[in-house]
Motif scaffolding. Structure first.
Motif, PDB file in Angstrom:
ATOM      1  N   GLU A   1       4.178 -16.314  11.028  1.00  0.00           N
ATOM      2  CA  GLU A   1       4.430 -15.389  12.144  1.00  0.00           C
ATOM      3  C   GLU A   1       5.316 -16.064  13.200  1.00  0.00           C
ATOM      4  O   GLU A   1       6.226 -15.441  13.748  1.00  0.00           O
TER       5      GLU A   1
ATOM      6  N   HIS B   1       1.350 -11.492  16.841  1.00  0.00           N
ATOM      7  CA  HIS B   1       0.671 -11.590  15.535  1.00  0.00           C
ATOM      8  C   HIS B   1       0.083 -12.992  15.346  1.00  0.00           C
ATOM      9  O   HIS B   1      -1.057 -13.148  14.907  1.00  0.00           O
TER      10      HIS B   1
ATOM     11  N   GLU C   1       6.334  -2.284   9.675  1.00  0.00           N
ATOM     12  CA  GLU C   1       7.479  -3.203   9.837  1.00  0.00           C
ATOM     13  C   GLU C   1       8.552  -2.957   8.767  1.00  0.00           C
ATOM     14  O   GLU C   1       9.731  -2.871   9.076  1.00  0.00           O
TER      15      GLU C   1
ATOM     16  N   ASN D   1       6.810 -11.626   4.279  1.00  0.00           N
ATOM     17  CA  ASN D   1       5.605 -11.740   5.097  1.00  0.00           C
ATOM     18  C   ASN D   1       4.479 -10.848   4.557  1.00  0.00           C
ATOM     19  O   ASN D   1       3.311 -11.234   4.571  1.00  0.00           O
TER      20      ASN D   1
ATOM     21  N   GLN E   1       2.349  -4.283   8.419  1.00  0.00           N
ATOM     22  CA  GLN E   1       3.462  -4.599   7.524  1.00  0.00           C
ATOM     23  C   GLN E   1       4.106  -3.341   6.945  1.00  0.00           C
ATOM     24  O   GLN E   1       5.319  -3.307   6.737  1.00  0.00           O
TER      25      GLN E   1
ATOM     26  N   GLU F   1       5.944 -10.658  16.959  1.00  0.00           N
ATOM     27  CA  GLU F   1       5.562 -11.729  16.025  1.00  0.00           C
ATOM     28  C   GLU F   1       4.733 -12.804  16.727  1.00  0.00           C
ATOM     29  O   GLU F   1       3.781 -13.334  16.150  1.00  0.00           O
TER      30      GLU F   1
HETATM   31 MG    MG Z   1       4.236 -10.273  11.870  1.00  0.00          MG
END
Ligand code: MG
Length: 171
Positions: free
Chosen positions: A18, A54, A131, A98, A128, A51
């Motif tokens: 992250e 996260h 994202e 990721n 995710q 991020e």
């Molecule tokens: Mg992330």
């Protein structure tokens, strides 16, 4: 219940992923600043902050579980971009990697019946999906604009309107 050392190691690795993503997004801010696309730069700065949030969320979780957070070195980000599309291709690839990484932590937690970690990671799995969708959609719009500079500038203005997501800071 004390956290399993394997899960602790995997979460520490994920914290590093992250942070690495955060650093890479910051390199994208640099690129957009250099070519004066301030809307894209603003959007990427928000992504950078997400991020960091996260990483912070996982840090807090590991700490709450009585685990040991081990911070590792963050690799130098690749800062060589030759177009707006190139940046978003790199961002999409990073998010896909990721997702795979979170999936592997999830699989490990499942294997050893660590239900608390499975529950915590659920949020990350959902995030995710979001994202990857965002990166794909944005990349699609950039490709649609192609060589049309005025379309790209319109998109740049839209990118400046990205709201701060409150659900990433409630760790
Ligand atoms: Mg992330």
């Amino acid at each position: 219940m004390a956290i399993d050392p394997k899960i602790q190691a995997a979460i520490n690795q994920q914290i590093n992923h992250e942070m690495t993503a955060a650093y890479n997004y910051l390199a994208m801010v640099v690129y957009f600043d250099q070519i004066n696309l301030s809307g894209f730069a603003f959007w990427m700065r928000k992504q950078h902050e997400e991020e960091l949030a996260h990483a912070s969320k996982l840090f807090q979780y590991l700490s709450d579980r009585g685990g040991t957070v081990e911070l590792q070195a963050i690799p130098k980000p690749s800062a060589q971009f030759d177009s707006v599309a190139h940046v978003f291709q790199a961002a999409l690839a990073m998010e896909q990697a990721n997702t795979a990484s979170i999936n592997s932590v999830y699989a490990l937690a499942k294997e050893i019946n660590d239900y608390a970690t499975l529950s915590h990671l659920q949020w990350f799995l959902d995030e995710q999906v979001e994202e990857e969708k965002t990166m794909e959609e944005t990349l699609g719009l950039i490709r649609f604009a192609a060589d049309d500079k005025s379309a790209l500038l319109t998109l740049n203005n839209q990118m400046a309107n990205r709201p701060t997501e409150p659900d990433t800071t409630d760790a």
